[in-house]
Design a protein around this motif. Structure first.
Motif, PDB file in Angstrom:
ATOM      1  N   ARG A 159     -67.471 -23.358 -51.826  1.00 47.67           N
ATOM      2  CA  ARG A 159     -67.028 -22.799 -50.543  1.00 47.67           C
ATOM      3  C   ARG A 159     -67.925 -23.285 -49.411  1.00 47.67           C
ATOM      4  N   ALA A 160     -69.234 -23.280 -49.641  1.00 51.58           N
ATOM      5  CA  ALA A 160     -70.166 -23.745 -48.608  1.00 51.58           C
ATOM      6  C   ALA A 160     -69.918 -25.210 -48.260  1.00 51.58           C
ATOM      7  N   MET A 161     -69.606 -26.017 -49.254  1.00 54.30           N
ATOM      8  CA  MET A 161     -69.345 -27.438 -49.010  1.00 54.30           C
ATOM      9  C   MET A 161     -68.080 -27.626 -48.183  1.00 54.30           C
ATOM     10  N   LEU A 162     -67.043 -26.866 -48.499  1.00 51.16           N
ATOM     11  CA  LEU A 162     -65.792 -26.981 -47.759  1.00 51.16           C
ATOM     12  C   LEU A 162     -65.958 -26.500 -46.317  1.00 51.16           C
ATOM     13  N   GLU A 163     -66.726 -25.440 -46.147  1.00 50.41           N
ATOM     14  CA  GLU A 163     -66.967 -24.955 -44.789  1.00 50.41           C
ATOM     15  C   GLU A 163     -67.764 -25.977 -43.982  1.00 50.41           C
ATOM     16  N   SER A 178     -57.498 -27.759 -47.094  1.00 48.47           N
ATOM     17  CA  SER A 178     -58.276 -27.630 -48.330  1.00 48.47           C
ATOM     18  C   SER A 178     -59.110 -26.355 -48.312  1.00 48.47           C
ATOM     19  N   LEU A 179     -59.769 -26.086 -47.175  1.00 49.84           N
ATOM     20  CA  LEU A 179     -60.586 -24.876 -47.078  1.00 49.84           C
ATOM     21  C   LEU A 179     -59.711 -23.629 -47.166  1.00 49.84           C
ATOM     22  N   GLY A 180     -58.593 -23.622 -46.452  1.00 49.16           N
ATOM     23  CA  GLY A 180     -57.704 -22.471 -46.508  1.00 49.16           C
ATOM     24  C   GLY A 180     -57.158 -22.233 -47.907  1.00 49.16           C
ATOM     25  N   TRP A 181     -56.778 -23.312 -48.579  1.00 50.04           N
ATOM     26  CA  TRP A 181     -56.229 -23.186 -49.935  1.00 50.04           C
ATOM     27  C   TRP A 181     -57.296 -22.706 -50.914  1.00 50.04           C
ATOM     28  N   ARG A 194     -56.265 -17.632 -41.624  1.00 46.04           N
ATOM     29  CA  ARG A 194     -56.823 -18.221 -40.403  1.00 46.04           C
ATOM     30  C   ARG A 194     -56.929 -19.743 -40.520  1.00 46.04           C
ATOM     31  N   TRP A 195     -57.428 -20.228 -41.644  1.00 45.15           N
ATOM     32  CA  TRP A 195     -57.607 -21.671 -41.805  1.00 45.15           C
ATOM     33  C   TRP A 195     -56.284 -22.394 -42.049  1.00 45.15           C
ATOM     34  N   HIS A 212     -48.152 -24.503 -48.229  1.00 45.01           N
ATOM     35  CA  HIS A 212     -49.320 -23.679 -48.543  1.00 45.01           C
ATOM     36  C   HIS A 212     -49.393 -22.435 -47.655  1.00 45.01           C
ATOM     37  N   LEU A 213     -49.108 -22.616 -46.366  1.00 39.30           N
ATOM     38  CA  LEU A 213     -49.135 -21.462 -45.464  1.00 39.30           C
ATOM     39  C   LEU A 213     -48.098 -20.428 -45.899  1.00 39.30           C
ATOM     40  N   GLY A 214     -46.937 -20.888 -46.354  1.00 43.31           N
ATOM     41  CA  GLY A 214     -45.938 -19.960 -46.875  1.00 43.31           C
ATOM     42  C   GLY A 214     -46.465 -19.165 -48.055  1.00 43.31           C
TER      43      GLY A 214
END
Length: 270
Positions: A159-163, A178-181, A194-195, A212-214
């Motif tokens: 998670r830290a890497m994606l952020e 990718s971060l949102g997923w 949010r992402w 993905h948002l769906g």
């Protein structure tokens, strides 16, 4: 001749560009560069075997140069010939006595090829080597962090890497996706929404991101909005295998439809 060929290629006349380069003598000092250009043009003309032969011939002629094998790896990776691509990158790296910071893209590219070929442990080592050579590369942070999430390992670090990748490339919709997923997979629905909404803002015509948002909306109980996103995803030229899966979600909902497909981490050409 190189300039003329480049101009023709930019104007979408690859055949004419190739014809210009045929007149360059084989003993010309720029002949190796011409060969690289020819391989690129042949690939664009959907003549991959000729392009591959050109690059392999150049690799034999210039045994100290890593470029022919690196370009071969790129070409094969672009055509999803993952195992052959990894072999070409390995041959390129064999020509590097001591890898330095400038060589991180080779490890990153080989990592992608190995991961797609199902050789995750080797791929993981390559991504980590790429980051050791150049720690703040957002696409490497994204690919490795996302894949750790998919594998269910090293989740806080992932998670830290994606952020961090999102901080480094705040306008990259694929990294935001990718971060949102990943946040969705980790159960943080508010942050995931949010992402994912930001990702759709940045890449509004991307079928996968809208899909993905769906999924995230549906998980949050926002069923009407989820169905809207899935319908939109179907209008944005989804991959052939994705369309039936999205249609099933529209018909049955996410709870009874097939498990959501994994996202592909964002990549960028070398």
């Amino acid at each position: 001749m190189l300039l003329a060929a480049d101009a023709l290629a930019e104007e979408r006349h690859p055949e004419s560009a190739l014809a210009v380069l045929r007149d360059v003598p084989r003993d010309d000092p720029l002949a190796p560069l011409v060969a690289l250009r020819r391989a690129t043009l042949l690939d664009r003309l959907d003549r991959p075997e000729e392009a591959i032969a050109t690059l392999r011939r150049l690799a034999e002629q210039r045994p100290q140069s890593l470029q022919p094998q690196a370009r071969l790896g790129d070409l094969l990776r672009g055509r999803e010939r993952w195992a052959e691509s990894a072999e070409a990158y390995t041959a390129a790296l064999a020509r590097v006595p001591q890898p330095g910071r400038e060589h991180w893209p080779l490890f990153y590219a080989r990592g992608i090829a190995l991961e797609r070929a199902g050789r995750w442990e080797q791929a993981e080592a390559d991504f980590q080597r790429a980051l050791a050579l150049s720690p703040e590369q957002p696409y490497v942070l994204n690919y490795l962090g996302y894949t750790w999430v998919e594998h269910g390992t090293r989740l806080p670090e992932a998670r830290a890497m994606l952020e961090r990748a999102a901080e480094l490339r705040p306008q990259d919709g694929n990294i935001a996706d990718s971060l949102g997923w990943a946040l969705y997979k980790l159960g943080d629905l508010p942050a995931a929404i949010r992402w994912m909404e930001k990702a759709v803002e940045l890449e509004s015509r991307n079928s996968v991101i809208n899909d993905h948002l769906g999924d995230v909306y549906w998980a949050a109980g926002r069923r009407v909005e989820a169905q809207y996103q899935w319908r939109r995803a179907l209008t944005l030229e989804p991959e052939p295998g994705d369309a039936p899966r999205i249609a099933a979600k529209l018909r049955d909902g996410l709870d009874t439809a097939a498990t959501p497909a994994a996202s592909t981490p964002a990549t960028t050409p070398r």
